[in-house]
Design a protein around this motif. Sequence first.
Motif, PDB file in Angstrom:
ATOM      1  N   THR A 106       3.572 -30.221  19.391  1.00 53.76           N
ATOM      2  CA  THR A 106       2.211 -30.158  19.922  1.00 53.76           C
ATOM      3  C   THR A 106       1.197 -30.491  18.827  1.00 53.76           C
ATOM      4  O   THR A 106       0.223 -31.214  19.069  1.00 53.76           O
ATOM      5  N   HIS A 107       1.404 -29.975  17.617  1.00 53.85           N
ATOM      6  CA  HIS A 107       0.492 -30.287  16.510  1.00 53.85           C
ATOM      7  C   HIS A 107       0.560 -31.770  16.155  1.00 53.85           C
ATOM      8  O   HIS A 107      -0.463 -32.400  15.856  1.00 53.85           O
ATOM      9  N   PHE A 108       1.773 -32.329  16.172  1.00 52.95           N
ATOM     10  CA  PHE A 108       1.934 -33.731  15.801  1.00 52.95           C
ATOM     11  C   PHE A 108       1.235 -34.649  16.796  1.00 52.95           C
ATOM     12  O   PHE A 108       0.564 -35.606  16.414  1.00 52.95           O
ATOM     13  N   ARG A 109       1.360 -34.344  18.098  1.00 50.04           N
ATOM     14  CA  ARG A 109       0.656 -35.152  19.093  1.00 50.04           C
ATOM     15  C   ARG A 109      -0.858 -35.085  18.887  1.00 50.04           C
ATOM     16  O   ARG A 109      -1.563 -36.085  18.974  1.00 50.04           O
ATOM     17  N   GLY A 110      -1.367 -33.887  18.621  1.00 46.52           N
ATOM     18  CA  GLY A 110      -2.797 -33.748  18.383  1.00 46.52           C
ATOM     19  C   GLY A 110      -3.238 -34.495  17.139  1.00 46.52           C
ATOM     20  O   GLY A 110      -4.324 -35.109  17.110  1.00 46.52           O
ATOM     21  N   ARG A 113      -3.387 -38.196  18.052  1.00 43.58           N
ATOM     22  CA  ARG A 113      -4.475 -38.482  18.997  1.00 43.58           C
ATOM     23  C   ARG A 113      -5.835 -38.416  18.295  1.00 43.58           C
ATOM     24  O   ARG A 113      -6.715 -39.253  18.562  1.00 43.58           O
ATOM     25  N   ASP A 114      -5.997 -37.463  17.393  1.00 39.30           N
ATOM     26  CA  ASP A 114      -7.271 -37.334  16.677  1.00 39.30           C
ATOM     27  C   ASP A 114      -7.565 -38.551  15.810  1.00 39.30           C
ATOM     28  O   ASP A 114      -8.724 -38.801  15.461  1.00 39.30           O
ATOM     29  N   ARG A 115      -6.533 -39.279  15.452  1.00 34.72           N
ATOM     30  CA  ARG A 115      -6.704 -40.457  14.594  1.00 34.72           C
ATOM     31  C   ARG A 115      -6.621 -41.766  15.359  1.00 34.72           C
ATOM     32  O   ARG A 115      -6.497 -42.838  14.766  1.00 34.72           O
ATOM     33  N   GLY A 116      -6.664 -41.655  16.691  1.00 38.68           N
ATOM     34  CA  GLY A 116      -6.736 -42.846  17.516  1.00 38.68           C
ATOM     35  C   GLY A 116      -5.430 -43.574  17.738  1.00 38.68           C
ATOM     36  O   GLY A 116      -5.437 -44.732  18.167  1.00 38.68           O
ATOM     37  N   TRP A 117      -4.307 -42.900  17.477  1.00 38.45           N
ATOM     38  CA  TRP A 117      -3.024 -43.546  17.687  1.00 38.45           C
ATOM     39  C   TRP A 117      -2.631 -43.502  19.156  1.00 38.45           C
ATOM     40  O   TRP A 117      -3.036 -42.610  19.900  1.00 38.45           O
ATOM     41  N   THR A 240       4.444 -46.461   7.230  1.00 42.63           N
ATOM     42  CA  THR A 240       3.788 -46.359   5.921  1.00 42.63           C
ATOM     43  C   THR A 240       2.396 -45.746   6.081  1.00 42.63           C
ATOM     44  O   THR A 240       1.987 -44.864   5.304  1.00 42.63           O
ATOM     45  N   GLN A 241       1.655 -46.199   7.097  1.00 41.45           N
ATOM     46  CA  GLN A 241       0.338 -45.616   7.372  1.00 41.45           C
ATOM     47  C   GLN A 241       0.445 -44.137   7.725  1.00 41.45           C
ATOM     48  O   GLN A 241      -0.355 -43.311   7.263  1.00 41.45           O
ATOM     49  N   HIS A 265       5.625 -46.501  19.988  1.00 47.82           N
ATOM     50  CA  HIS A 265       5.243 -45.111  20.194  1.00 47.82           C
ATOM     51  C   HIS A 265       6.072 -44.241  19.245  1.00 47.82           C
ATOM     52  O   HIS A 265       7.300 -44.199  19.353  1.00 47.82           O
ATOM     53  N   VAL A 266       5.401 -43.574  18.320  1.00 44.68           N
ATOM     54  CA  VAL A 266       6.097 -42.662  17.408  1.00 44.68           C
ATOM     55  C   VAL A 266       6.286 -41.329  18.124  1.00 44.68           C
ATOM     56  O   VAL A 266       5.312 -40.661  18.482  1.00 44.68           O
TER      57      VAL A 266
END
Length: 396
Positions: A106-110, A113-117, A240-241, A265-266
């Motif tokens: 859940t943290h990873f998805r957020g 998403r917060d970084r526009g991925w 890398t990003q 999709h990561v």
Amino acid sequence: MTRKTLLVLAASRYQIPIITTAKRLGYRVLTIDNVPDNPGHALADLACFLDTTDIRGVLAIARRERIDGVIAACTDVAVPTAAAVAHALDLPGVSPETARIACDKTHFRGFLRDRGWNCPESWVITTDTVLPEALFDQPWMLKPAKSSGSKGARIINSHAEYQRQVAATLAFSRDHRGILERYIDGAQITCEGLLHQGKIAVAVITDRQTAPVPYVATRGHRIPSRLPIILQHRILDRLTQLWSMLEVTEGPFDCDLVVADEDIHVLEVSPRVGGNSLARLLLSACNFDLIEYAVRQAMGETILAPVSPPQKPAGLLLLGVEQPGRLDYDAKALVALSATPWVEHLVLDYPPGTVVQPFTDGRYRVGEALVLGRDRDEVDQRLTELQTRLAIRAIP
């Protein structure tokens, strides 16, 4: 002269290469795991029976034993503990914040998403979450927030199926949280690699084989990937990003991705050696010992950056059954295949007659095999031949 001590978090079959490599390098090995019968304990110099997620308890033992390094390989749930111990004792490791983000779905998805991925639509699920029936107009993925080995993860196709499954899935997460996200139908990909000074020094992109629907557990890896080279380069650029955003510059990493219509999709990332014997695959296909590198790095050794090695076609398969029952297979074929030149590695975990469960997650494998070939087509053909000849099944 007192030997330096490496703390290995978890002691299952997948941590055995870490333990044996550390001892070969001359280190004293301390294992922590709450299952006394796990085989890694018997190989360690000292074994402590404690849950690897008990950060305070593990840190107390680490201080008492004056450890010089800590490693959590092949298991996500222990990575935050390793990070906390490394941070408290000023040892090599990722930051606790990085571990918190990467090892909680859940943290990873957020974070992404917060970084526009690009992320699939998702919901954070708890025991109190109520979802409308109309939501289930297409398949969803249901996963525990903090778990490993795909325990509790499965594809959901209806509201009724969700209601039947959600409690069992959340039980695999210590905080009883999970994530429900739109299922992406595409090529299942894994990238196993190594970061050095913020750049990917070694990377192997595999085609990941999964358990039969509705389950998604990893059943194997095959290289070279059939993805177009341009997409493989895009994956490495994207990762890398991502590791730069997570402020990870050194050490092994493991990532699962889906590529659909050329969109990447990561799904999951972890700053650790991957499970399911991926390091064995790298050693055979690339002649690169990721385990030894990871142990030396955890112990603070200065290591030259490896040159990304050429890859030989190879395939790794976790063996399993489709129904519960007593394990059965062709023992003569096992002996014959083990002596076949293109079979690099073949092991059955249990003797015939053992009661086994269907392969729905990483706990339920019954063996593994690694084969080589002249090209990817031959690797696929040989994996099929191996399965046919072994005739592994469960007798009800």
